[in-house]
Design a protein around this motif. Structure first.
Motif, PDB file in Angstrom:
ATOM      1  N   LEU A 219      -7.418  -2.785  17.777  1.00  0.00           N
ATOM      2  CA  LEU A 219      -7.280  -1.761  18.819  1.00  0.00           C
ATOM      3  C   LEU A 219      -7.793  -0.409  18.334  1.00  0.00           C
ATOM      4  N   GLY A 220      -8.446  -0.410  17.159  1.00  0.00           N
ATOM      5  CA  GLY A 220      -8.993   0.826  16.620  1.00  0.00           C
ATOM      6  C   GLY A 220      -7.941   1.815  16.184  1.00  0.00           C
ATOM      7  N   LYS A 221      -6.789   1.312  15.706  1.00  0.00           N
ATOM      8  CA  LYS A 221      -5.678   2.197  15.360  1.00  0.00           C
ATOM      9  C   LYS A 221      -5.205   1.955  13.939  1.00  0.00           C
ATOM     10  N   ASP A 222      -4.551   2.965  13.372  1.00  0.00           N
ATOM     11  CA  ASP A 222      -3.847   2.785  12.111  1.00  0.00           C
ATOM     12  C   ASP A 222      -2.425   2.309  12.414  1.00  0.00           C
ATOM     13  N   ILE A 223      -1.713   1.890  11.381  1.00  0.00           N
ATOM     14  CA  ILE A 223      -0.400   1.283  11.597  1.00  0.00           C
ATOM     15  C   ILE A 223       0.627   2.290  12.113  1.00  0.00           C
ATOM     16  N   PHE A 224       0.483   3.566  11.763  1.00  0.00           N
ATOM     17  CA  PHE A 224       1.453   4.576  12.196  1.00  0.00           C
ATOM     18  C   PHE A 224       1.311   4.872  13.691  1.00  0.00           C
ATOM     19  N   THR A 225       0.091   4.777  14.185  1.00  0.00           N
ATOM     20  CA  THR A 225      -0.154   4.987  15.609  1.00  0.00           C
ATOM     21  C   THR A 225       0.233   3.750  16.409  1.00  0.00           C
ATOM     22  N   TYR A 226      -0.102   2.585  15.867  1.00  0.00           N
ATOM     23  CA  TYR A 226       0.095   1.331  16.603  1.00  0.00           C
ATOM     24  C   TYR A 226       1.544   0.865  16.598  1.00  0.00           C
ATOM     25  N   ALA A 227       2.170   0.875  15.434  1.00  0.00           N
ATOM     26  CA  ALA A 227       3.537   0.331  15.323  1.00  0.00           C
ATOM     27  C   ALA A 227       4.326   1.154  14.309  1.00  0.00           C
ATOM     28  N   PRO A 228       4.737   2.363  14.679  1.00  0.00           N
ATOM     29  CA  PRO A 228       5.376   3.271  13.724  1.00  0.00           C
ATOM     30  C   PRO A 228       6.702   2.773  13.169  1.00  0.00           C
ATOM     31  N   GLN A 229       7.350   1.824  13.859  1.00  0.00           N
ATOM     32  CA  GLN A 229       8.634   1.303  13.385  1.00  0.00           C
ATOM     33  C   GLN A 229       8.489  -0.006  12.611  1.00  0.00           C
ATOM     34  N   SER A 230       7.273  -0.455  12.403  1.00  0.00           N
ATOM     35  CA  SER A 230       7.045  -1.760  11.770  1.00  0.00           C
ATOM     36  C   SER A 230       7.256  -1.698  10.259  1.00  0.00           C
ATOM     37  N   ALA A 231       7.374  -2.891   9.664  1.00  0.00           N
ATOM     38  CA  ALA A 231       7.481  -2.982   8.203  1.00  0.00           C
ATOM     39  C   ALA A 231       6.228  -2.423   7.541  1.00  0.00           C
ATOM     40  N   GLY A 232       5.066  -2.644   8.169  1.00  0.00           N
ATOM     41  CA  GLY A 232       3.815  -2.138   7.615  1.00  0.00           C
ATOM     42  C   GLY A 232       3.803  -0.628   7.526  1.00  0.00           C
ATOM     43  N   ALA A 233       4.279   0.043   8.579  1.00  0.00           N
ATOM     44  CA  ALA A 233       4.333   1.509   8.577  1.00  0.00           C
ATOM     45  C   ALA A 233       5.306   2.014   7.516  1.00  0.00           C
ATOM     46  N   THR A 234       6.457   1.363   7.425  1.00  0.00           N
ATOM     47  CA  THR A 234       7.457   1.748   6.419  1.00  0.00           C
ATOM     48  C   THR A 234       6.898   1.610   5.008  1.00  0.00           C
ATOM     49  N   ASP A 235       6.217   0.481   4.756  1.00  0.00           N
ATOM     50  CA  ASP A 235       5.704   0.215   3.410  1.00  0.00           C
ATOM     51  C   ASP A 235       4.563   1.155   3.048  1.00  0.00           C
ATOM     52  N   TYR A 236       3.652   1.407   3.974  1.00  0.00           N
ATOM     53  CA  TYR A 236       2.543   2.305   3.653  1.00  0.00           C
ATOM     54  C   TYR A 236       3.018   3.749   3.496  1.00  0.00           C
ATOM     55  N   GLN A 237       4.057   4.118   4.246  1.00  0.00           N
ATOM     56  CA  GLN A 237       4.624   5.455   4.072  1.00  0.00           C
ATOM     57  C   GLN A 237       5.188   5.614   2.664  1.00  0.00           C
ATOM     58  N   ALA A 238       5.865   4.592   2.178  1.00  0.00           N
ATOM     59  CA  ALA A 238       6.414   4.636   0.816  1.00  0.00           C
ATOM     60  C   ALA A 238       5.299   4.656  -0.225  1.00  0.00           C
ATOM     61  N   LEU A 239       4.238   3.886   0.019  1.00  0.00           N
ATOM     62  CA  LEU A 239       3.119   3.847  -0.920  1.00  0.00           C
ATOM     63  C   LEU A 239       2.410   5.207  -0.983  1.00  0.00           C
ATOM     64  N   VAL A 240       2.228   5.826   0.168  1.00  0.00           N
ATOM     65  CA  VAL A 240       1.595   7.158   0.205  1.00  0.00           C
ATOM     66  C   VAL A 240       2.441   8.159  -0.572  1.00  0.00           C
ATOM     67  N   ALA A 241       3.738   8.114  -0.379  1.00  0.00           N
ATOM     68  CA  ALA A 241       4.637   9.034  -1.092  1.00  0.00           C
ATOM     69  C   ALA A 241       4.506   8.837  -2.595  1.00  0.00           C
ATOM     70  N   GLU A 242       4.376   7.593  -3.024  1.00  0.00           N
ATOM     71  CA  GLU A 242       4.233   7.322  -4.463  1.00  0.00           C
ATOM     72  C   GLU A 242       2.894   7.819  -4.976  1.00  0.00           C
ATOM     73  N   ILE A 243       1.831   7.622  -4.214  1.00  0.00           N
ATOM     74  CA  ILE A 243       0.498   8.107  -4.615  1.00  0.00           C
ATOM     75  C   ILE A 243       0.502   9.625  -4.750  1.00  0.00           C
ATOM     76  N   LEU A 244       1.173  10.293  -3.846  1.00  0.00           N
ATOM     77  CA  LEU A 244       1.207  11.765  -3.872  1.00  0.00           C
ATOM     78  C   LEU A 244       1.907  12.318  -5.110  1.00  0.00           C
ATOM     79  N   THR A 245       2.736  11.508  -5.742  1.00  0.00           N
ATOM     80  CA  THR A 245       3.462  11.979  -6.929  1.00  0.00           C
ATOM     81  C   THR A 245       2.724  11.668  -8.225  1.00  0.00           C
ATOM     82  N   ARG A 246       1.624  10.952  -8.153  1.00  0.00           N
ATOM     83  CA  ARG A 246       0.933  10.520  -9.377  1.00  0.00           C
ATOM     84  C   ARG A 246      -0.101  11.566  -9.812  1.00  0.00           C
TER      85      ARG A 246
END
Length: 246
Positions: A219-246
């Motif tokens: 649908l041409g979307k990222d996971i936060f736009t398409y399914a913000p409550q999904s496990a995928g959105a939760t997991d990528y949000q956590a991964l981004v937070a970890e990347i930002l601290t490195r």
């Protein structure tokens, strides 16, 4: 000056493009200016964000046929991919300083972005070498399954050579597991084995198997736009937070 992150794996089908798109979207949500660069001849990153048949792509820009063009993609910039990238090595393989063509192309625009994310092809050829030569950090998505370590060791071997010869500043930012299911014994044991082998590289965050992650690009979307409550959105949000601290 932007930080350049390359997402890479010699093995295909590990969620590399999905990760590039969604980590980019997560960084955008964190207030960062983000540019995505599609270096895969399949151009799935471009297609998955709704940029199809771009008139100006990274291949033509690398060949200096026209200036680099970033297309708008959900608040990010996107330098589109092209199937012609599969012939890049044949065209530029004998050229002096051929490993630095991408670095030279991106250098003038680095000040416009906080993060530049490179979606590398599933091969360790000249396009990937160009990505490694200009990146500060590599991130390696990986499925915790049989033979996964083979592709990882090939990437780490190439990184070591690039550090010696082309880019001494390059580091491996981290390894993270995709399509992960801790309930499956083999996946759990493989993940534990790899964490024991590379304790400084394996990130705490992992991406669970999620239907929504497969549906969003169609649908041409990222996971936060398409399914913000999904496990995928939760997991990528956590991964981004970890990347930002490195």
């Amino acid at each position: 000056m932007s930080k350049i992150l390359a997402f890479t794996n010699q093995k295909g089908g590990v969620g590399k493009t999905t990760s590039t798109a969604n980590i980019g979207a997560g960084l955008l949500r964190a207030g960062k200016r983000v540019l995505l660069v599609d270096l895969d001849p399949q151009a799935n990153l471009s297609k998955g964000l709704g940029v199809v048949k771009a008139e100006k792509n990274v291949y033509g820009a690398l060949l200096q046929e026209y200036p680099l063009k970033a297309y708008p993609a959900h608040g990010m910039g996107l330098i589109a991919g092209s199937p012609a990238l599969s012939g890049f090595e044949k065209v530029k393989g004998d050229e002096l300083d051929r490993e630095f063509l991408l670095k030279e192309l991106l250098e003038p625009i680095r000040g416009k972005f906080d993060y530049i994310l490179l979606d590398c092809p599933p091969a360790l050829g000249l396009v990937t070498l160009n990505a490694y030569a200009c990146a500060q950090e590599l991130y390696i998505p990986l499925e915790a399954q049989l033979y996964a370590t083979d592709g990882l060791e090939m990437v780490l071997g190439l990184v070591s050579r690039v550090q010696r010869r082309l880019n001494p500043e390059l580091i491996v930012g981290g390894i993270f597991f995709t399509r992960h299911d801790a309930r499956k014994v083999l996946r759990r044991e493989t993940a534990e084995q790899m964490r024991a082998q590379h304790p400084e590289l394996v990130l705490n965050s992992f991406i669970r198997e999620s239907i929504a992650l497969g549906e969003a690009p169609h649908l041409g979307k990222d996971i936060f736009t398409y399914a913000p409550q999904s496990a995928g959105a939760t997991d990528y949000q956590a991964l981004v937070a970890e990347i930002l601290t490195r």
